[in-house]
Design a protein around this motif. Sequence first.
Motif, PDB file in Angstrom:
ATOM      1  N   ILE A  82      -6.692   0.045  -7.241  1.00  0.00           N
ATOM      2  CA  ILE A  82      -5.246  -0.238  -7.318  1.00  0.00           C
ATOM      3  C   ILE A  82      -4.540   1.018  -7.831  1.00  0.00           C
ATOM      4  CG2 ILE A  82      -3.460  -1.740  -8.302  1.00  0.00           C
ATOM      5  CD1 ILE A  82      -5.815  -3.610  -9.198  1.00  0.00           C
ATOM      6  N   ARG A  83      -3.474   1.373  -7.133  1.00  0.00           N
ATOM      7  CA  ARG A  83      -2.574   2.424  -7.628  1.00  0.00           C
ATOM      8  C   ARG A  83      -1.171   1.848  -7.673  1.00  0.00           C
ATOM      9  NH1 ARG A  83      -5.288   7.184  -7.486  1.00  0.00           N
ATOM     10  NH2 ARG A  83      -7.043   7.294  -6.038  1.00  0.00           N
ATOM     11  N   PHE A  84      -0.256   2.540  -8.352  1.00  0.00           N
ATOM     12  CA  PHE A  84       1.140   2.107  -8.299  1.00  0.00           C
ATOM     13  C   PHE A  84       2.053   3.293  -8.487  1.00  0.00           C
ATOM     14  CE2 PHE A  84      -0.147   1.542 -12.756  1.00  0.00           C
ATOM     15  CZ  PHE A  84       0.857   2.225 -13.438  1.00  0.00           C
ATOM     16  N   ARG A  94      -7.243   5.851 -12.513  1.00  0.00           N
ATOM     17  CA  ARG A  94      -6.885   6.598 -13.712  1.00  0.00           C
ATOM     18  C   ARG A  94      -5.871   7.671 -13.384  1.00  0.00           C
ATOM     19  NH1 ARG A  94     -11.895   6.304 -17.299  1.00  0.00           N
ATOM     20  NH2 ARG A  94     -12.310   4.105 -17.005  1.00  0.00           N
ATOM     21  N   HIS A  95      -4.710   7.224 -13.000  1.00  0.00           N
ATOM     22  CA  HIS A  95      -3.636   8.145 -12.641  1.00  0.00           C
ATOM     23  C   HIS A  95      -2.310   7.438 -12.845  1.00  0.00           C
ATOM     24  CE1 HIS A  95      -0.973   9.869  -9.242  1.00  0.00           C
ATOM     25  NE2 HIS A  95      -0.813  10.591 -10.326  1.00  0.00           N
ATOM     26  N   CYS A  98      -6.973   6.025 -22.363  1.00  0.00           N
ATOM     27  CA  CYS A  98      -7.738   6.429 -21.176  1.00  0.00           C
ATOM     28  C   CYS A  98      -7.815   7.962 -21.149  1.00  0.00           C
ATOM     29  CB  CYS A  98      -7.004   5.886 -19.937  1.00  0.00           C
ATOM     30  SG  CYS A  98      -7.862   6.169 -18.406  1.00  0.00           S
ATOM     31  N   PRO A  99      -8.795   8.533 -21.863  1.00  0.00           N
ATOM     32  CA  PRO A  99      -8.810   9.989 -22.070  1.00  0.00           C
ATOM     33  C   PRO A  99      -8.801  10.814 -20.785  1.00  0.00           C
ATOM     34  CG  PRO A  99     -10.377   8.907 -23.515  1.00  0.00           C
ATOM     35  CD  PRO A  99      -9.867   7.854 -22.588  1.00  0.00           C
ATOM     36  N   ASP A 100      -9.382  10.316 -19.689  1.00  0.00           N
ATOM     37  CA  ASP A 100      -9.401  11.158 -18.483  1.00  0.00           C
ATOM     38  C   ASP A 100      -8.303  10.767 -17.488  1.00  0.00           C
ATOM     39  OD1 ASP A 100     -10.541   8.782 -17.841  1.00  0.00           O
ATOM     40  OD2 ASP A 100     -12.288   9.602 -16.804  1.00  0.00           O
ATOM     41  N   ILE A 101      -7.252  10.129 -17.955  1.00  0.00           N
ATOM     42  CA  ILE A 101      -6.163   9.751 -17.036  1.00  0.00           C
ATOM     43  C   ILE A 101      -5.453  11.009 -16.515  1.00  0.00           C
ATOM     44  CG2 ILE A 101      -4.337   9.499 -18.826  1.00  0.00           C
ATOM     45  CD1 ILE A 101      -3.436   6.966 -17.201  1.00  0.00           C
ATOM     46  N   GLY A 147     -11.696  12.416   0.741  1.00  0.00           N
ATOM     47  CA  GLY A 147     -11.384  11.179   0.034  1.00  0.00           C
ATOM     48  C   GLY A 147     -10.660  11.518  -1.244  1.00  0.00           C
ATOM     49  N   ARG A 148     -10.450  10.514  -2.056  1.00  0.00           N
ATOM     50  CA  ARG A 148      -9.759  10.744  -3.324  1.00  0.00           C
ATOM     51  C   ARG A 148     -10.558  10.178  -4.480  1.00  0.00           C
ATOM     52  NH1 ARG A 148      -3.999  12.053  -2.938  1.00  0.00           N
ATOM     53  NH2 ARG A 148      -3.592  12.261  -0.717  1.00  0.00           N
ATOM     54  N   SER A 149     -10.456  10.875  -5.610  1.00  0.00           N
ATOM     55  CA  SER A 149     -11.059  10.362  -6.835  1.00  0.00           C
ATOM     56  C   SER A 149     -10.099   9.343  -7.432  1.00  0.00           C
ATOM     57  CB  SER A 149     -11.264  11.505  -7.823  1.00  0.00           C
ATOM     58  OG  SER A 149     -10.000  11.989  -8.224  1.00  0.00           O
ATOM     59  N   SER A 150     -10.565   8.651  -8.454  1.00  0.00           N
ATOM     60  CA  SER A 150      -9.706   7.697  -9.148  1.00  0.00           C
ATOM     61  C   SER A 150      -8.462   8.412  -9.687  1.00  0.00           C
ATOM     62  CB  SER A 150     -10.502   7.067 -10.288  1.00  0.00           C
ATOM     63  OG  SER A 150      -9.699   6.248 -11.069  1.00  0.00           O
TER      64      SER A 150
END
Length: 473
Positions: free
Chosen positions: A233-235, A259-260, A296-299, A411-414
């Motif tokens: 899920i993204r938004f 995580r974005h 979320c440290p790696d956001i 492709g894309r990472s999280s």
Amino acid sequence: MTSKLLHISTIGCQMNVYDANQISGVLAPLGYRGTDSIDTADMVVVNTCTIREKAEQKAFSFLGRLAKIKSAKPALIIAVGGCVAQQEGEAILKRMPHVDLVFGTHAIFRLPDMVRRIESSRCRIVDVRLSDRIDVDRPMTGPQTDGQVSAFITIMRGCDNYCTYCVVPHVRGREASRHPDRILEEIRLHVQRGVREVTLLGQNVNSYGNKEGLCTFAELLERVNAVDGLGRIRFTTSHPKDLSEDLIQSFGRLEKLCRHIHLPVQSGNDEILRRMNRRYTRRAYIDKIARLRTVCPDIAITSDFIVGFPGESDRQFKATLDLIEKVRFDGLFAFMYSDRPNAPAAGYSGKLNESVKKERLQALLDLQATITRQKYNSLIGHIFRVLVDGPSRGTSADPHSPASPQIRWSGRSSANHIIHFSVPDRHPLNNELLTGNFADIMIEGAHAHSLWGRLIDDSMDDRPGKGETTIAA
Ligand code: 5AD
Ligand code: SF4
């Protein structure tokens, strides 16, 4: 029913991409099927954008070129939709005699009636009526294309924020949210057709449901997270003033939430933010970023900036550069301020000339390019879970370029990095089954806007994983 060909040309944001899908959906029962070619089309829809003057000019120059095609083929129906249609209405018919139909951002579901009338009587029509609420009883048309890995889902439309530079509240109308049940129905339909990732769209998704007393956005995410078969899920987009603690916590809680976050800040100076009517301070923005990174440290955090807002001094612009250095964004979009009709800032004094705006834009982009390069280089050796969205076009700096007997995929990472990787062309994985699957990729190098790497053996499957990076041994 005779089959007719429909060409839709879309300019602008993801909302317009979603709307294009709706347009082809409502016109399908009239016998229209999509074509990429304007020359063979029986109807051309120009789906326009007016966020900045350049986008509006692009729409008019494209429409201008259609005049020639129409004179060679008078039966062609030319329709103008989207934000320029909403803004200009009747004026488009006056200015462009070859246009048959102007339909605004809330008129998509009235299109079939209007097109039928034009087909039978060759009348010219304008419909730019705005309504206050999304008509929840209206069925969304559902996905029009098969084989998509990712899909956009509009969850709300319009905006009530009235940033002083922005045309959106004037052309997309008041904020209105769709019912969660309808949104979930649409997502399930997409998943049945093979979609693995959805991006929930709204001008300000953080205020989803407030007005109507529906659930909160964080609660909606929770329900979407429970949809079987959905991987990610993204938004977009979030307004910093409405980013709730609940939503921040979602990044730690929901395993499918990528995580974005795209969190447009626009400026790093409080006085400019006040005059933009953004209703947050630089401090408040920095504090929200800190909360996100705690949970979320790696956001990955991306943003939008406007340079050269009326009256922006050199010192105020430097504050923007300073904010970029402090936050160290993962990516950003930056725009030169542009006057828009009905936007109050168009009447502000202190307008800057184009050369100053250009210089500031370049300085900002240069700074971000350095940060992106440093960030990308630090990712070499990490492993990312990637959702494969299909074969990719090659870039020469990559030793795995298609010149060698390899097929390149992307492709894309999280965190939304674009990642390319290659698989030897006789490898059993090299078929369509790769698309829509997840795989672990070890990063080996970086381009300016993407990364490339190596597929970790046996990591390809349909499980999204958590998406975090791990340092390779
Ligand atoms: N001038 C320049 N940029 C603008 N944006 C919106 N309105 C304008 C304008 N008048 C930018 C903002 C917004 C993005 C979608 O477009 O940065 O976040
Ligand atoms: Fe425009 Fe501001 Fe609304 Fe975004 S939040 S669409 S910038 S008015």
